[in-house]
Enzyme design. Structure first.
Site, PDB file in Angstrom:
ATOM      1  N   GLU A 172      29.157 -21.359   2.113  1.00  0.00           N
ATOM      2  CA  GLU A 172      28.163 -20.398   1.616  1.00  0.00           C
ATOM      3  C   GLU A 172      28.054 -19.183   2.543  1.00  0.00           C
ATOM      4  OE1 GLU A 172      25.294 -22.963  -1.261  1.00  0.00           O
ATOM      5  OE2 GLU A 172      24.534 -22.613   0.749  1.00  0.00           O
ATOM      6  N   GLU A 289      29.424 -26.080  -5.781  1.00  0.00           N
ATOM      7  CA  GLU A 289      28.163 -26.824  -5.685  1.00  0.00           C
ATOM      8  C   GLU A 289      27.328 -26.534  -6.925  1.00  0.00           C
ATOM      9  OE1 GLU A 289      25.701 -26.380  -2.263  1.00  0.00           O
ATOM     10  OE2 GLU A 289      27.374 -26.308  -0.854  1.00  0.00           O
TER      11      GLU A 289
END
Length: 511
Positions: A172, A289
């Site tokens: 991320e 995700e």
């Protein structure tokens, strides 16, 4: 329609062939970074209430890619007060090696998620590993450390035959890699280092080069994955910046998508994947995700972190969670995407603690019942079945039977023809509680199914369906154009009310 009642416990060859081809083109994945720790914390994973190796369970359900995170020096865990038998540290090299070993032994591929941090790396927290604290502002020395670390991790894995099929360089990384030097007592990032894209590019490209160099010596042609958290204009902007700043030698455009935080619809995500596929035809597009709850209840002192649901998929229940995941996956497939990974679907509630509280902040999201750790056979975990995606227009169909007063000791099954080819396949039904059993599948609108219920795995131990609601001794159902549920009392024409899976599940789980 007259049907020949021939029984098979295996899928028809034609369906197996279609499913296999689909699975090769698309990754059905789960992040199982917590699994080893959960087992040490006392989790006893089960299927049909029988103990089951959790890696085998996922593989047999259709999971073909396991994602696992690696922290550099996660010694902060040693300060947590854990139950006896729990290791001091997880998500380190030894723990990750175990996950890769068990995943590959079960026949699944692996995506190694390198955080380049001692703690969770996310959009607001990209904290440099403590071992590199002194060189945080020395870009050359830091890049050299990134290369050497990445190269050693992968070389050690490769030596043991554990080279991952994919490597994620950073987690991320919206703000870049290793952009802060420290954390405060609340684990928030402090001491900013740099927001320069030139620096970002150096770190990314160094890590990527290490992956390429080790892969060149391996029998595994490892793909390089990058990871942005979010959708919309930010996702487009980030990859445009990465590529324009020289970060080009990667294979997969990856991103996180949670409705609770990113707010976009399933359809809008599909549109963006389609746009990315056209803009970057040489890249694969994957959701690295995602997550969606099956209840809004909390079962321990660790607060739920996914609390919002989209109106189209509310209120949450196991079947709603499943429908959300299947429809999201269909959208990704239809738009040219290459995979979906569910985040932490086995982070069940236990007596182990996190930096914030005891238990799990995902107990309302996982694919297992609270307190029993039994696989929820009517919920989101079923989304892994490639057969659900043979027809992209298929809809959810739930068959239920009320078994009160009947022998349930050997399990309850439905013998059903889902393909109108005369082949009956016995499927075990999931106990929702109170003697209600269910079987969930996805079928094309207009499909006519023939079915009956039986106890134990032998279809001869079947119900006798009254002539008033039978065709040639079986129940015939025509699939509508919208999600549907049908249910009967065993051996009668009496329909049962559509008892909510969520309420039943919570009742049996808490008992």
């Amino acid at each position: 329609m007259k049907r020949t009642l021939t029984f098979f416990l295996l899928l028809p060859l034609a369906l197996l062939t279609a499913n296999s081809a689909k699975a090769q083109d698309f990754y059905f994945g789960n992040d199982l970074s917590y699994v080893n720790q959960m087992e040490d914390c006392g989790a006893d994973f089960k299927e049909w209430m029988q103990p089951k190796d959790v890696y085998d369970l996922y593989a047999e359900r259709g999971n073909d890619l396991v994602r696992v995170r690696l922290w550099v020096d996660p010694a902060w865990q040693e300060e947590l007060n854990q139950p006896a038998g729990v290791k001091p540290v997880y998500s380190n090299f030894e723990d990750v090696k175990e996950t890769i070993q068990r995943s590959k032994a079960a026949g699944m591929q692996v995506l190694l998620d390198l955080h380049y941090s001692d703690f969770w790396a996310d959009p607001g927290r990209q904290v440099i590993p403590s071992r590199w604290y002194d060189i945080a502002f020395d870009e050359e020395a830091l890049a050299d450390s990134v290369y050497n670390y990445t190269h050693k991790v992968l070389s050690d894995l490769n030596t043991e035959g554990l080279m991952p099929e994919m490597v994620q360089v950073g987690n991320e990384t919206n703000s870049g890699m290793m952009t802060h030097r420290s954390m405060d007592e609340n684990f928030e990032a402090t001491e900013p280092i740099s927001s320069s894209w030139q620096r970002h590019a150096k770190m990314f490209n160094t890590g990527i080069q290490a992956v390429r160099d080790v892969s060149a010596t391996s029998t595994v042609d490892t793909k390089v994955v990058l990871h942005y958290a979010g959708v919309g204009s930010g996702l487009d902007w980030w990859y445009q910046n990465a590529i324009s700043n020289g970060i080009t030698d990667f294979d997969v455009i990856g991103f996180s998508y949670y409705y609770a935080w990113h707010g976009s619809s399933v359809e809008a995500v599909g549109e963006q994947i389609g746009s990315l596929s056209q803009s970057y035809p040489d890249k694969e597009i994957m959701i690295l995700e995602t997550g969606y709850p099956w209840t809004d209840e909390n079962f321990d002192s660790n607060g739920n972190i996914i609390t919002d649901t989209t109106p189209e998929y509310s209120p949450p229940s196991p079947s709603v969670q499943l429908d959300y995941l299947v429809n999201l996956t269909k959208e990704v497939m239809a738009s040219g995407g290459h995979g979906v990974i569910f985040w932490e679907s086995a982070w069940v509630t236990t007596s182990c603690t996190t930096p914030w509280a005891t238990g799990s902040s995902h107990d309302h999201v996982v694919f297992f019942e609270p307190f029993t750790d039994n696989f929820i056979g009517s919920g989101g975990g079923l989304w892994l079945d490639p057969g659900f995606y043979v027809d992209m227009n298929s809809i959810q169909v739930i068959y239920k039977v009320d078994m009160n007063g009947q022998d349930q000791s050997n399990g309850v099954y439905i013998a059903i023809d889902e393909n109108e080819d005369g082949l009956k396949i016995s499927k075990r039904m999931y106990h929702e509680g109170y003697g209600i059993y269910s079987y969930t599948t996805y079928l094309s609108p207009g499909t006519e199914t023939a079915s009956f219920f039986h106890t134990g795995s032998d279809p001869q131990n079947r119900e006798t369906v009254p002539a008033a609601c039978a065709t040639s001794g079986v129940r015939v159902t025509t699939v509508s154009n919208a999600n549907m549920e049908t249910g009967y009392q065993w051996g009668t024409c009496d329909a049962i009310a559509g008892a909510g899976s969520r309420d039943l599940l919570l009742t049996i789980s808490a008992s």
